[in-house]
Design a protein around this motif. Sequence first.
Motif, PDB file in Angstrom:
ATOM      1  N   LEU A 293     -41.227 -19.791  39.696  1.00 51.05           N
ATOM      2  CA  LEU A 293     -41.279 -18.603  40.870  1.00 51.05           C
ATOM      3  C   LEU A 293     -40.468 -19.361  41.905  1.00 51.05           C
ATOM      4  N   GLY A 294     -40.615 -20.288  42.282  1.00 55.79           N
ATOM      5  CA  GLY A 294     -39.955 -20.809  43.477  1.00 55.79           C
ATOM      6  C   GLY A 294     -38.361 -20.660  43.546  1.00 55.79           C
ATOM      7  N   TRP A 295     -37.695 -20.685  42.493  1.00 57.52           N
ATOM      8  CA  TRP A 295     -36.062 -20.444  42.311  1.00 57.52           C
ATOM      9  C   TRP A 295     -35.524 -19.493  41.596  1.00 57.52           C
ATOM     10  N   LEU A 296     -36.051 -18.958  40.633  1.00 56.02           N
ATOM     11  CA  LEU A 296     -35.321 -18.172  39.603  1.00 56.02           C
ATOM     12  C   LEU A 296     -35.463 -16.790  40.123  1.00 56.02           C
ATOM     13  N   PRO A 297     -36.141 -16.057  40.757  1.00 59.24           N
ATOM     14  CA  PRO A 297     -36.249 -14.652  41.183  1.00 59.24           C
ATOM     15  C   PRO A 297     -35.027 -14.435  42.016  1.00 59.24           C
ATOM     16  N   SER A 298     -34.828 -15.308  42.992  1.00 60.89           N
ATOM     17  CA  SER A 298     -33.905 -14.821  43.813  1.00 60.89           C
ATOM     18  C   SER A 298     -32.273 -15.129  43.160  1.00 60.89           C
ATOM     19  N   LEU A 299     -32.207 -16.096  42.214  1.00 61.13           N
ATOM     20  CA  LEU A 299     -31.012 -16.265  41.437  1.00 61.13           C
ATOM     21  C   LEU A 299     -30.760 -14.842  40.664  1.00 61.13           C
ATOM     22  N   LEU A 300     -31.902 -14.570  40.059  1.00 58.63           N
ATOM     23  CA  LEU A 300     -31.631 -13.535  38.937  1.00 58.63           C
ATOM     24  C   LEU A 300     -31.216 -12.164  39.788  1.00 58.63           C
ATOM     25  N   ASP A 301     -31.696 -11.833  40.956  1.00 59.97           N
ATOM     26  CA  ASP A 301     -31.539 -10.803  41.630  1.00 59.97           C
ATOM     27  C   ASP A 301     -30.044 -10.766  42.114  1.00 59.97           C
ATOM     28  N   ASN A 302     -29.482 -11.936  42.463  1.00 55.38           N
ATOM     29  CA  ASN A 302     -28.275 -12.100  42.726  1.00 55.38           C
ATOM     30  C   ASN A 302     -27.121 -12.127  41.587  1.00 55.38           C
ATOM     31  N   ALA A 303     -27.605 -12.509  40.572  1.00 54.64           N
ATOM     32  CA  ALA A 303     -26.620 -12.621  39.355  1.00 54.64           C
ATOM     33  C   ALA A 303     -26.074 -11.306  38.830  1.00 54.64           C
ATOM     34  N   ARG A 304     -26.934 -10.169  39.033  1.00 55.71           N
ATOM     35  CA  ARG A 304     -26.423  -8.890  38.801  1.00 55.71           C
ATOM     36  C   ARG A 304     -25.925  -8.690  37.561  1.00 55.71           C
ATOM     37  N   ASN A 305     -26.909  -9.255  36.444  1.00 60.55           N
ATOM     38  CA  ASN A 305     -26.700  -8.964  35.046  1.00 60.55           C
ATOM     39  C   ASN A 305     -27.934  -8.296  34.576  1.00 60.55           C
ATOM     40  N   ASP A 306     -27.799  -6.892  33.928  1.00 57.86           N
ATOM     41  CA  ASP A 306     -28.400  -6.105  33.330  1.00 57.86           C
ATOM     42  C   ASP A 306     -28.914  -6.684  32.137  1.00 57.86           C
ATOM     43  N   LYS A 307     -28.119  -7.364  31.682  1.00 56.51           N
ATOM     44  CA  LYS A 307     -28.482  -7.825  30.086  1.00 56.51           C
ATOM     45  C   LYS A 307     -29.618  -8.842  30.065  1.00 56.51           C
TER      46      LYS A 307
ATOM     47  N   HIS B  63     -34.170 -11.040  27.787  1.00 57.68           N
ATOM     48  CA  HIS B  63     -34.699 -11.671  28.731  1.00 57.68           C
ATOM     49  C   HIS B  63     -35.970 -12.027  28.044  1.00 57.68           C
ATOM     50  N   VAL B  64     -36.286 -13.498  27.711  1.00 50.51           N
ATOM     51  CA  VAL B  64     -37.301 -14.010  27.191  1.00 50.51           C
ATOM     52  C   VAL B  64     -38.403 -14.645  28.097  1.00 50.51           C
ATOM     53  N   VAL B  65     -39.596 -14.242  28.178  1.00 50.81           N
ATOM     54  CA  VAL B  65     -40.504 -14.767  28.985  1.00 50.81           C
ATOM     55  C   VAL B  65     -41.494 -15.701  28.193  1.00 50.81           C
ATOM     56  N   ALA B  66     -41.157 -17.100  27.872  1.00 48.71           N
ATOM     57  CA  ALA B  66     -42.335 -17.726  26.890  1.00 48.71           C
ATOM     58  C   ALA B  66     -43.599 -17.315  26.989  1.00 48.71           C
ATOM     59  N   SER B  67     -43.865 -17.453  28.179  1.00 49.76           N
ATOM     60  CA  SER B  67     -45.489 -17.390  28.600  1.00 49.76           C
ATOM     61  C   SER B  67     -46.101 -16.270  28.102  1.00 49.76           C
ATOM     62  N   GLN B  68     -45.494 -15.169  27.579  1.00 49.32           N
ATOM     63  CA  GLN B  68     -46.060 -13.759  27.284  1.00 49.32           C
ATOM     64  C   GLN B  68     -46.659 -13.992  26.100  1.00 49.32           C
ATOM     65  N   GLY B  69     -46.307 -14.952  25.111  1.00 48.49           N
ATOM     66  CA  GLY B  69     -46.743 -15.029  24.042  1.00 48.49           C
ATOM     67  C   GLY B  69     -48.050 -16.051  23.672  1.00 48.49           C
ATOM     68  N   ILE B  70     -48.107 -16.744  24.927  1.00 49.31           N
ATOM     69  CA  ILE B  70     -48.955 -18.120  24.873  1.00 49.31           C
ATOM     70  C   ILE B  70     -50.559 -17.390  25.554  1.00 49.31           C
ATOM     71  N   LYS B  71     -51.605 -18.315  24.859  1.00 47.57           N
ATOM     72  CA  LYS B  71     -52.568 -18.195  25.432  1.00 47.57           C
ATOM     73  C   LYS B  71     -52.927 -19.320  26.567  1.00 47.57           C
ATOM     74  N   MET B  72     -53.001 -18.829  28.085  1.00 49.43           N
ATOM     75  CA  MET B  72     -52.865 -19.656  28.795  1.00 49.43           C
ATOM     76  C   MET B  72     -54.115 -20.618  29.120  1.00 49.43           C
ATOM     77  N   LEU B  73     -54.188 -21.922  29.242  1.00 50.73           N
ATOM     78  CA  LEU B  73     -55.172 -22.699  29.618  1.00 50.73           C
ATOM     79  C   LEU B  73     -55.238 -22.999  31.233  1.00 50.73           C
ATOM     80  N   GLU B  74     -56.273 -23.423  31.816  1.00 54.45           N
ATOM     81  CA  GLU B  74     -56.561 -23.730  33.098  1.00 54.45           C
ATOM     82  C   GLU B  74     -56.148 -22.765  33.909  1.00 54.45           C
ATOM     83  N   VAL B  75     -56.663 -21.283  33.623  1.00 49.06           N
ATOM     84  CA  VAL B  75     -56.398 -20.329  34.711  1.00 49.06           C
ATOM     85  C   VAL B  75     -57.259 -20.475  35.735  1.00 49.06           C
TER      86      VAL B  75
END
Length: 198
Positions: free
Chosen positions: A88-102, A110-122
Amino acid sequence: MKIMLLFAAIATLVGPPGKRVPPGKTLTVVATTPDLAAVAREIGGDLVTVTALAKPTEDPHFVDAKPSHLVTLNRADVLIEGGAELELGWLPSLLDNARNDKIAAGAPGHVVASQGIKMLEVPTTFDRSKGDVHSLGNPHFMLDPLNVKIIAADIADHLSQVNPAGAGTFKANLAKFNASVDQKLAEWQKLLEPYKGA
Ligand SMILES: [Zn+2]
């Protein structure tokens, strides 16, 4: 702010990303962390080149965003991130500025690994001023080998969407990867037997 302007300037220099990957071409895969990169290499095999943005010695929450990261992201066919606020602290701004629709949010690349995971310690209460950083649960789920199998399948799925011609290879690599994890799991479970419940 200055660094963001610099990023924007570099994005202009490197220009827009290329068109959809032609069949047979190696996919350029970028993972946020070395562990995700390692899984991507197992699944992608010869059909991918993989780089990690964070160094193995870096805390994945606090990676120094560099202009070179921006160039890497601009040229990527696929991005794999841990998600659940790990970057959260560093990727969003890089991604915005990378200008890459792919590799934009929601794109097949774009793979978000956490999406398939049952999260612990919420957490039920959360206060960043107290140093809490896991508002969506513990994002260090790669420490559990069973989760790694879920993420490997997710990566295979996305790679196949981006390069349908490679789908058979990714599926075979996934099966091989799962078999080796299962074999290791038996060993690891035996080793950890004395600590059961700890
Ligand atoms: Zn953490």
